[in-house]
Scaffold this active site. Structure first.
Site, mmCIF file in Angstrom:
data_model
loop_
_atom_site.group_PDB
_atom_site.id
_atom_site.type_symbol
_atom_site.label_atom_id
_atom_site.label_comp_id
_atom_site.label_asym_id
_atom_site.label_seq_id
_atom_site.Cartn_x
_atom_site.Cartn_y
_atom_site.Cartn_z
ATOM 1 N N HIS A 1 9.369 -8.708 4.878
ATOM 2 C CA HIS A 1 10.612 -9.335 4.429
ATOM 3 C C HIS A 1 10.394 -10.725 3.864
ATOM 4 C CE1 HIS A 1 12.460 -6.103 6.765
ATOM 5 N NE2 HIS A 1 13.500 -6.290 5.989
ATOM 6 N N GLY A 2 9.381 -11.411 4.321
ATOM 7 C CA GLY A 2 9.182 -12.751 3.770
ATOM 8 C C GLY A 2 8.055 -13.485 4.441
#
Lengths: 305, 488
Positions: free
Chosen positions: B326-327
């Site tokens: 996701h990041g």
């Protein structure tokens, strides 16, 4: 397929028809949107009426609230206009507007809040464009955003029934809130906001694009023999404490811009919360006079040298 | 180009008309049109990154052919390795390089060394995590012989860049989408009607629910240090609603748009907040990503086979990698690790929850106390983990959660907060209540409108659609929130 298409087209026509009727009804509404941004017309008129060298204060509401043009004018012996309106216009708009108005030999004093973005909010720019058509040239038009904003105002006109109600915001933020120099003075007799000051969310976005824009603006001014200075926005102690790292990073980057002359430092612009009106960047009426006096002296000395 | 924009409305109508009316009898022309449309759609964000998309597509296309044509296992392995390395390399460069450099510098600093390592000043190409995963799944499937390498470059490119799924999924599989691309599409009014309903409900989720929550969530998370427990709980609950409505709304519009063009995409959400436990939640939340990780990471690692210890290790790996996907921030890693932790009790239970997935569809309209309690407990721990997902850093998330618990020391303050919140947010609560009721009653279908609109006659059906359309129109804010998952 035919049945599906027929139903879809029929449905789209019904929606469009009803929407047009609602739109027509809404045009008879007495609802008036906040006209704070419309003051851009008055500010332009003043700048255009002045012949010869002048000083333009360029930035956002920290300047609108926080400077007294008359005091600065007395210090530097030049006419001063406070061009500032709000941070929502975005730096791109603000600098393009300044470029449009500044003439050779003029003086530009720039100051931007730490939450400034390059693009700003489209609704502010759109409203400015509606009030002063020339300002449509200061930003990239986007039909999608304009339709959404038109739709938003249609809703407001339809459902804001109590048109006589004046919000607390409207009392301070309106077109008549500015004096002849373009300074916001409507907070003169108002008590500072009780409780927490409006604190914007910490800005994690990269501010390099702002630095690039200021750098380009400085180059433009240099090429056109316009003197450009920077004054740091006043900021409440509590907000500075929470965002010190980001503010220092931004300040360090600003310091690297060639030919940008600073009239003060970022740390001396940090003041107790009690000296602010409703946001961490908006000084009280009394405090603005003090800031203007100091800035006027700094500018006077800078212009001499 | 956002799905919730006038631009997209014009775009999809134009593509639809050309696709069905001018190119109806020519599948190849239809595919070329969709490919060109997909590149235009992507180009609205950043034209420069079209070349990256094209390179990634070309890489996997040729790697697939090379793998299939290779005569030795080592040659197959070489092309598999090369393709995956370059794909992951791009992802690492654009998404994770600065994170690794900064984390390394921070580690050195802790050890007493000051290092100034160079970081990159690049923006993250929209959708890179999604189209990279499309490519990797294709290559792996070709390697294991699950699918033949695609020889038609247009068809393969369309598989990677099909505009409804290009920027935020669902993460498609070649085995599912490529056969649809290679087959003639027939006009199916039922499918199209369902597509329109999905788009309508997706817009309601995004514009009416997610964006309305976003305003409050942004304020509460920005001022969390000064807020009491109930406000903080409200912040994380509303963020949970926001991220669900935002992402599943996006997925609904993607699925709906694809159906208008005759494609069936993988389902991404299945009413996750009605789950009774965490394993069930993960079978209902971002299904295309969790099944991707299951098939291409969890099972190759051994899955639930072998010892309990191996199983625990695999669960942690899959959730932490999923979080990191996701990041590039420790917050996502902690979020993943927390979900792994919440998952653990199911591993040690005698009865595995497999098979429970369909049970909520068969619950009565008014569920039992035990069922409600299970759903609420699951929702509460999911909300707790969302705090890490939403916060800027782990320290802030920790502080946020600690402040929630600290605030309960002062019961009078709690009562005051409740008194402020209930009337202050009454309208929002009413809207959310109506939204979840509609979702609950329609939980046995891909979108909850189905059960309502198929039980009424056409005029009433039109009236319902109209109410929803005008609710959307009059809920649009001048400042639109971007879809949360675009940043991934």
């Amino acid at each position: 397929m035919n049945s599906f298409l027929k139903k879809s087209v029929l449905f789209a026509l019904m929606i469009s028809g009803i929407y047009l009727v609602l739109y027509a009804i809404s045009m008879n509404s007495k609802y008036k949107p906040n006209d704070y941004i419309d003051a851009i017309v008055d500010k332009h008129k003043r700048v255009e009426s002045i012949k010869g060298r002048q000083v333009l204060l360029i930035g956002d509401s920290n300047i609108a609230f926080g400077l007294d043009s008359d005091v600065i004018s007395d210090s530097v012996n030049l006419p001063v206009t406070n061009m500032a309106l709000e941070v929502g216009l975005g730096l791109e708009f603000i600098l393009e507007e300044a470029k449009d108005l500044l003439e050779p030999n003029d003086v530009a004093v720039l100051s931007i809040e730490y939450l400034m973005t390059l693009e700003g909010s489209y609704i502010s720019k759109y409203q400015a464009g509606m009030a002063l058509p020339v300002s449509n040239d200061y930003f990239d038009r986007d039909i999608n955003s304009e339709l959404i904003i038109d739709n938003y105002f249609t809703r407001k006109r339809l459902f804001e029934f109590n048109t006589t109600k004046i919000s607390n915001r409207d009392i301070v933020y309106n077109r008549k809130a500015f004096n002849e120099f373009g300074d916001l003075t409507s907070h003169r007799s108002k008590k500072p906001h009780k409780g927490n000051l409006m604190l914007p969310p910490p800005q994690e976005t990269d501010k390099k694009e702002l630095i690039t824009a200021i750098d380009e603006f400085t180059q433009y001014c240099k090429q056109n023999r316009i003197s450009v200075y920077y004054t740091f926005p006043s900021i409440a102690q509590s907000a500075y404490a929470k965002n010190a790292a980001l503010i220092n990073q931004f300040t360090n980057r600003l310091n690297q811009i060639d030919h940008l002359i600073f009239l003060d430092g970022s740390k001396e612009s940090v003041k107790p919360d009690s000296l602010f009106f409703d946001s961490v960047f908006h000084l009280t009426y009394n405090e603005r006079a003090k800031r203007s006096k100091i800035l006027g002296n700094h500018l006077k000395n800078a212009l001499k040298s | 180009m956002f799905f919730n924009s006038v631009n997209y409305a014009v775009f999809i109508v134009t593509v639809f008309i050309i696709y069905w009316f001018f190119l109806k009898k020519n599948r190849n022309a239809q595919n070329i049109l969709l490919l060109v449309a997909s590149y235009i759609f992507y180009g609205f964000w950043n034209v420069k990154f079209l070349s990256l998309l094209a390179f990634s597509t070309a890489l996997d296309y040729f790697s697939g052919l090379k793998i299939e044509n290779a005569t030795t296992k080592s040659a197959k392995k070489f092309w598999l390795f090369l393709s995956i390395t370059i794909n992951i390399g791009f992802l690492a460069l654009f998404k994770y390089y600065n994170f690794f450099v900064e984390s390394f510098a921070s580690l050195l600093s802790t050890a007493g060394f000051q290092a100034h390592l160079p970081t990159l000043n690049v923006i993250l190409p929209v959708g890179i995590s999604f189209y990279t995963f499309h490519g990797i799944s294709y290559i792996v499937d070709v390697y294991y012989g699950k699918i033949k390498a695609e020889k038609n470059p247009v068809d393969y490119s369309l598989f990677v860049s099909f505009f409804p799924l290009l920027v935020a999924g669902p993460i498609e599989r070649a085995t599912h989408l490529l056969p649809q691309i290679k087959k003639d599409r027939v006009i199916n009014p039922v499918m199209m009607t369902e597509g329109m309903r999905l788009i309508l409900w997706g817009m309601v989720k995004k514009v009416v629910i997610a964006d309305r929550c976003a305003d409050v969530v942004n304020q509460l998370f920005a001022q969390y240090k000064d807020l009491g427990s109930i406000y903080l709980i409200l912040g994380c609950v509303l963020f949970a609603v926001q991220i669900y409505a935002d992402f599943s709304g996006y997925s609904d519009i993607a699925l709906g748009s694809a159906r208008l063009l005759g494609f069936e995409l993988l389902r991404n959400f299945n009413y996750p907040y009605f789950s009774k436990n965490i394993p069930e939640f993960w079978k209902r939340w971002h299904i295309s990503l969790s099944s991707w990780f299951r098939d291409y990471l969890y099972i190759p690692l051994g899955g639930s086979r072998g010892s309990k210890l191996n199983n625990v290790r695999n669960v942690f790996i899959i959730f932490i990698v999923s979080g990191f996907w996701h990041g590039a921030n420790w917050t996502f890693i902690v979020w993943g690790a927390l979900h792994a932790l919440f998952y653990l009790p199911q591993i040690f239970k005698k009865k595995h929850p497999a098979g429970q997935i369909k049970t909520i569809e068969h619950y009565p309209l008014i569920p039992g106390f035990r069922q409600v309690l299970q759903m609420m407990l699951t929702f509460a721990i999911v909300c707790l983990a969302w705090v890490y997902f939403r916060s800027l850093n782990v320290h802030e998330a920790n502080e946020y959660i600690i402040n929630i618990f600290k605030g309960f020391r002062d019961p009078a303050a709690i009562v005051n907060q409740v008194k402020e919140i209930v009337p202050g947010y009454a309208f929002l609560f009413a809207v959310l209540g109506a939204f979840f009721f509609v979702e609950w009653q329609g939980r046995d279908h891909i979108h909850p409108l189905y059960n309502i609109v198929t039980r009424v006659n056409q005029p009433v059906r039109f009236l319902i659609y109209m109410i929803l359309v005008f609710t959307i129109l009059f809920s649009v804010q001048p400042k639109q929130e971007s879809f949360i998952y675009f940043q991934f």
